[in-house]
Design a protein around this motif. Structure first.
Motif, mmCIF file in Angstrom:
data_model
loop_
_atom_site.group_PDB
_atom_site.id
_atom_site.type_symbol
_atom_site.label_atom_id
_atom_site.label_comp_id
_atom_site.label_asym_id
_atom_site.label_seq_id
_atom_site.Cartn_x
_atom_site.Cartn_y
_atom_site.Cartn_z
ATOM 1 N N UNK A 1 35.463 36.019 41.807
ATOM 2 C CA UNK A 1 34.761 34.953 41.083
ATOM 3 C C UNK A 1 33.270 35.003 41.368
ATOM 4 N N UNK A 2 32.894 35.236 42.619
ATOM 5 C CA UNK A 2 31.477 35.311 42.974
ATOM 6 C C UNK A 2 30.800 36.512 42.321
ATOM 7 N N UNK B 1 27.825 43.363 19.246
ATOM 8 C CA UNK B 1 27.902 44.303 20.372
ATOM 9 C C UNK B 1 27.866 43.561 21.712
ATOM 10 N N UNK B 2 26.974 42.586 21.812
ATOM 11 C CA UNK B 2 26.909 41.823 23.061
ATOM 12 C C UNK B 2 28.196 41.020 23.268
ATOM 13 N N UNK B 3 28.755 40.518 22.164
ATOM 14 C CA UNK B 3 30.008 39.775 22.269
ATOM 15 C C UNK B 3 31.130 40.664 22.781
ATOM 16 N N UNK B 4 31.166 41.914 22.285
ATOM 17 C CA UNK B 4 32.198 42.850 22.748
ATOM 18 C C UNK B 4 32.013 43.172 24.229
ATOM 19 N N UNK B 5 30.775 43.418 24.638
ATOM 20 C CA UNK B 5 30.513 43.700 26.056
ATOM 21 C C UNK B 5 30.917 42.523 26.938
ATOM 22 N N UNK B 6 30.639 41.314 26.442
ATOM 23 C CA UNK B 6 31.015 40.127 27.190
ATOM 24 C C UNK B 6 32.531 40.000 27.274
ATOM 25 N N UNK B 7 33.225 40.282 26.140
ATOM 26 C CA UNK B 7 34.694 40.221 26.143
ATOM 27 C C UNK B 7 35.270 41.246 27.112
ATOM 28 N N UNK B 8 34.646 42.431 27.179
ATOM 29 C CA UNK B 8 35.122 43.456 28.111
ATOM 30 C C UNK B 8 34.958 42.993 29.555
ATOM 31 N N UNK B 9 33.798 42.404 29.865
ATOM 32 C CA UNK B 9 33.556 41.920 31.225
ATOM 33 C C UNK B 9 34.521 40.792 31.578
ATOM 34 N N UNK B 10 34.720 39.869 30.619
ATOM 35 C CA UNK B 10 35.643 38.759 30.847
ATOM 36 C C UNK B 10 37.069 39.277 31.018
ATOM 37 N N UNK B 11 37.444 40.263 30.180
ATOM 38 C CA UNK B 11 38.789 40.833 30.282
ATOM 39 C C UNK B 11 39.015 41.546 31.605
ATOM 40 N N UNK B 12 37.991 42.274 32.088
ATOM 41 C CA UNK B 12 38.107 42.950 33.384
ATOM 42 C C UNK B 12 38.304 41.938 34.504
ATOM 43 N N UNK B 13 37.578 40.845 34.428
ATOM 44 C CA UNK B 13 37.720 39.782 35.432
ATOM 45 C C UNK B 13 39.133 39.198 35.396
ATOM 46 N N UNK B 14 39.639 38.874 34.205
ATOM 47 C CA UNK B 14 40.990 38.321 34.080
ATOM 48 C C UNK B 14 42.046 39.310 34.577
ATOM 49 N N UNK C 1 41.697 41.744 36.866
ATOM 50 C CA UNK C 1 41.679 41.859 38.323
ATOM 51 C C UNK C 1 42.272 40.617 38.988
ATOM 52 N N UNK C 2 41.998 39.451 38.425
ATOM 53 C CA UNK C 2 42.587 38.225 38.964
ATOM 54 C C UNK C 2 44.096 38.247 38.820
ATOM 55 N N UNK C 3 44.584 38.662 37.633
ATOM 56 C CA UNK C 3 46.028 38.713 37.399
ATOM 57 C C UNK C 3 46.713 39.693 38.337
ATOM 58 N N UNK C 4 46.098 40.859 38.548
ATOM 59 C CA UNK C 4 46.683 41.843 39.469
ATOM 60 C C UNK C 4 46.733 41.301 40.893
ATOM 61 N N UNK C 5 45.663 40.611 41.296
ATOM 62 C CA UNK C 5 45.638 40.029 42.645
ATOM 63 C C UNK C 5 46.728 38.987 42.810
ATOM 64 N N UNK C 6 46.893 38.135 41.820
ATOM 65 C CA UNK C 6 47.948 37.130 41.888
ATOM 66 C C UNK C 6 49.329 37.778 41.851
ATOM 67 N N UNK C 7 49.455 38.863 41.076
ATOM 68 C CA UNK C 7 50.737 39.565 41.025
ATOM 69 C C UNK C 7 51.113 40.137 42.386
ATOM 70 N N UNK C 8 50.122 40.655 43.093
ATOM 71 C CA UNK C 8 50.386 41.184 44.431
ATOM 72 C C UNK C 8 50.857 40.057 45.353
ATOM 73 N N UNK C 9 50.229 38.904 45.234
ATOM 74 C CA UNK C 9 50.661 37.765 46.051
ATOM 75 C C UNK C 9 52.076 37.333 45.722
ATOM 76 N N UNK C 10 52.455 37.333 44.430
ATOM 77 C CA UNK C 10 53.822 36.954 44.042
ATOM 78 C C UNK C 10 54.844 37.940 44.591
ATOM 79 N N UNK C 11 54.531 39.233 44.497
ATOM 80 C CA UNK C 11 55.454 40.258 45.014
ATOM 81 C C UNK C 11 55.640 40.098 46.520
ATOM 82 N N UNK C 12 54.522 39.877 47.232
ATOM 83 C CA UNK C 12 54.627 39.700 48.685
ATOM 84 C C UNK C 12 55.449 38.462 49.017
#
Length: 594
Positions: free
Chosen positions: A194-195, A251-264, A266-277
């Motif tokens: 998030x930071x 173009x800027x909207x697409x770049x922003x969507x890509x950045x937002x999607x990458x953030x989502x 990584x967050x989802x993968x991190x939470x998935x790891x916590x659920x598996x553990x």
């Protein structure tokens, strides 16, 4: 980050009158927390107490009658009833929350828009000339809703999610502390993501809103000048200009969507790891007898629900960056200081005599371009003053200073012996009627356009003003007469008709000082005769300034001024001063005048 915090504090200050409403939104939203905690209980009762025949434990043992607790069928019906009641209450809470959020959000947006609009009107013409009106329009229309996005649909859900997260952690720790600690091990990684992404998202949103505003400006300019565009066959050129600007936004909207999607992601993968553990540790606890199967199901449900507010926190934090970027743009408009400011204890003025004097007046635009230098002249009440000069010489600036659209950067302007800056702005401007070369009409009826000169005027007064302006006959010929819509900028009327309506508005205003800016320069001969006739009546007993390019237009003026290279020269005084009155004060003369 500091700027984001500052924008949030300022939004809270703007919303201060609505704090009780926001508190109500928060209270209704908090109702989701106990309902969320109740959601897994029917499943636990069904697995452990109905299928597993285990007795009720904890607070449920004291809350459920002993006759029900001893019967599996009764417990099943209890689980079913509890599930249905929980679902019903959740839907009712969601409905109430949505309605309250919509009501409070729209009230906040309306108040913020009104504040921005009020400030935008107070800003000097210099600001709007340099920034463009479209930019201010965009901030009022599209950046103002940031107060709803941040406070109602952003901050409140953020607080509720944080409290829900705390509740889920407490419950999960009580059921299985080890499992809860394992699941919460992902929180530091979520905070780090998030930071890292938060500031980048906010910067991208800020750039995007600025580009979108420029794309809107292209649309506004093209449609406002559509006749010129069509006349020059420039539709394709304007289309390309719009597509270039809008394409950059895309173009800027697409770049922003890509950045937002990458953030989502990584967050989802991190939470998935916590659920598996958590699942791995939970299965081991069931096998070792630390947890029952029903308790594991409940704990896993709580873990899923624990991750939901955690996920909500990350998404809302990312979304807040968009709202805060818009809020900073809106506050940037509010931070623009008006150049023309009313003094704290300004003089009131009912009706001026119309004596005007310029004393060594100079004016320089903020960008450094000097327009007027050392201008001095005096005008008696009721005089007709002709102002001539080439385009760009400063004639309109001279009149703008007189009406106090701008303040001089040097010298003083006096009305009835008092500096203009000492009067209340509303009172001062009530002393002027202005008829421009391009008559400004609003997209409403003829009656409302004439009545704009004096709000609250009666129909009879409006009709009398139209008669004085030689406009009544053509107005009465319309099927709807005075209720005829004039179209955008008066496009449904001819130039002469628009000008006569502007004169009728000036008649109705009945101000002691009149400014006529080339009132007949673009009018046909038939209309010009009627306009000149009406103008002669309008100028009677008023101090009048007539701006013209042609000297012949100013033949009947008492004083004639020529604006040239930032200076004003007195050309002639065609009429002698009335008996018993002193002559006009001397005007600046330039012996080098060509």
């Amino acid at each position: 980050m500091l700027r984001s915090r500052g924008a949030l504090v300022r939004l809270l200050a703007v919303a201060r009158p609505y704090w009780p409403h926001l508190l109500a939104c928060l209270i209704v939203s908090l109702g989701s927390i106990p309902l969320a905690l109740l959601t897994p209980l029917p499943l636990r009762i069904a697995v452990d107490n109905v299928l597993g025949a285990a007795p009720l434990a904890g607070w449920m043992a004291g809350a459920v009658p002993s006759s029900w607790a001893a019967t599996p069928d009764a417990l099943l019906w209890l689980a079913i009833a509890l599930m249905l009641i929980t679902v019903l209450l959740m839907q009712l809470q969601s409905l109430g929350n949505a309605l309250l959020d919509a009501y409070v959000g729209q009230r906040l947006v309306l108040a913020f828009r009104a504040r921005l609009f009020h400030h935008g009107q107070r800003l000097s013409l210099t600001y709007h000339d340099s920034a463009g009106t479209t930019d201010a329009t965009y901030r009022i229309q599209y950046d103002a809703p940031a107060i709803e996005h941040v406070l109602v649909t952003g901050l409140i859900p953020l607080l509720v999610s944080a409290l829900t997260l705390v509740g889920m952690i407490v419950v999960t720790l009580q059921m299985d502390a080890t499992l809860a600690m394992v699941a919460l091990g992902v929180v530091p990684a979520i905070c780090a993501l998030t930071a890292i992404f938060g500031q980048r998202l906010k910067e991208r949103w800020t750039d995007l809103w600025g580009l979108d505003s420029k794309a809107m400006a292209v649309v506004h300019e093209t449609l406002a000048a559509l006749r010129v565009v069509k006349a020059f066959g420039s539709e394709d050129r304007e289309q390309q200009r719009f597509e270039r600007q809008a394409g950059e936004v895309a173009r800027r909207q697409f770049n922003l969507a890509f950045l937002h999607g990458a953030y989502d992601l990584l967050v989802a993968l991190t939470l998935g790891i916590g659920s598996v553990a958590g699942l791995y540790v939970g299965v081991g606890h069931v096998q070792s007898g630390v947890l029952t199967l029903g308790q594991l199901l409940v704990v896993m449900a709580y873990l899923a629900m624990l991750y939901e507010p955690l996920n909500m926190l990350t998404r809302k934090f990312a979304d807040l960056q968009s709202g805060l970027a818009s809020a900073q743009r809106a506050f940037a408009l509010l931070d623009e200081a008006p150049e023309v400011i009313e003094q704290p204890h300004a003089r009131t003025l009912a009706r001026a005599r119309g004596a005007i004097e310029f004393r060594a007046v100079a004016f320089t635009y903020s960008r450094g371009a000097s327009v007027l230098q050392d201008v001095s002249f005096a005008v008696r009440p009721g005089s007709r003053v002709g102002v001539e000069g080439m385009s760009g010489a400063g004639k309109s600036t001279l009149m703008s200073l007189l009406v106090r659209f701008y303040d001089p950067t040097g010298g003083r302007i006096l009305l009835d012996g008092v500096d203009l800056r000492e009067y209340r702005l509303r009172d001062l401007r009530a002393q002027f009627s202005i008829v421009l070369q391009e008559s400004v009409l609003f997209s409403t009826t003829i009656a409302e356009n004439i009545g704009y000169g004096r709000p609250g005027a009666s129909d009879d007064e409006i009709m009398q003003a139209a008669r004085l302006a030689n406009a009544h006959d053509f107005i009465a010929a319309f099927p709807d007469a005075y209720q005829t819509p004039v179209g955008e900028r008066g496009i449904r009327l001819s130039g002469g008709e628009r000008q006569r309506i502007a004169l009728a508005r000036a008649f109705l205003r009945n101000a002691p000082i009149l400014v006529l800016d080339e009132p007949t320069s673009a009018i046909d001969i038939a209309s010009e005769e009627k306009i000149i006739d009406a103008t002669e009546r309008l100028m009677c007993d008023r101090t009048t300034f007539i701006i013209a390019h042609r000297p012949s237009t100013l033949a009947g003026c008492d004083v004639r001024l020529r604006v040239y290279d930032g200076k004003v020269v007195d050309l002639a005084a065609d009429r002698p001063a009335p008996a018993g009155e002193a002559a006009a004060a001397p005007v600046l003369r330039d012996e080098a005048w060509p």
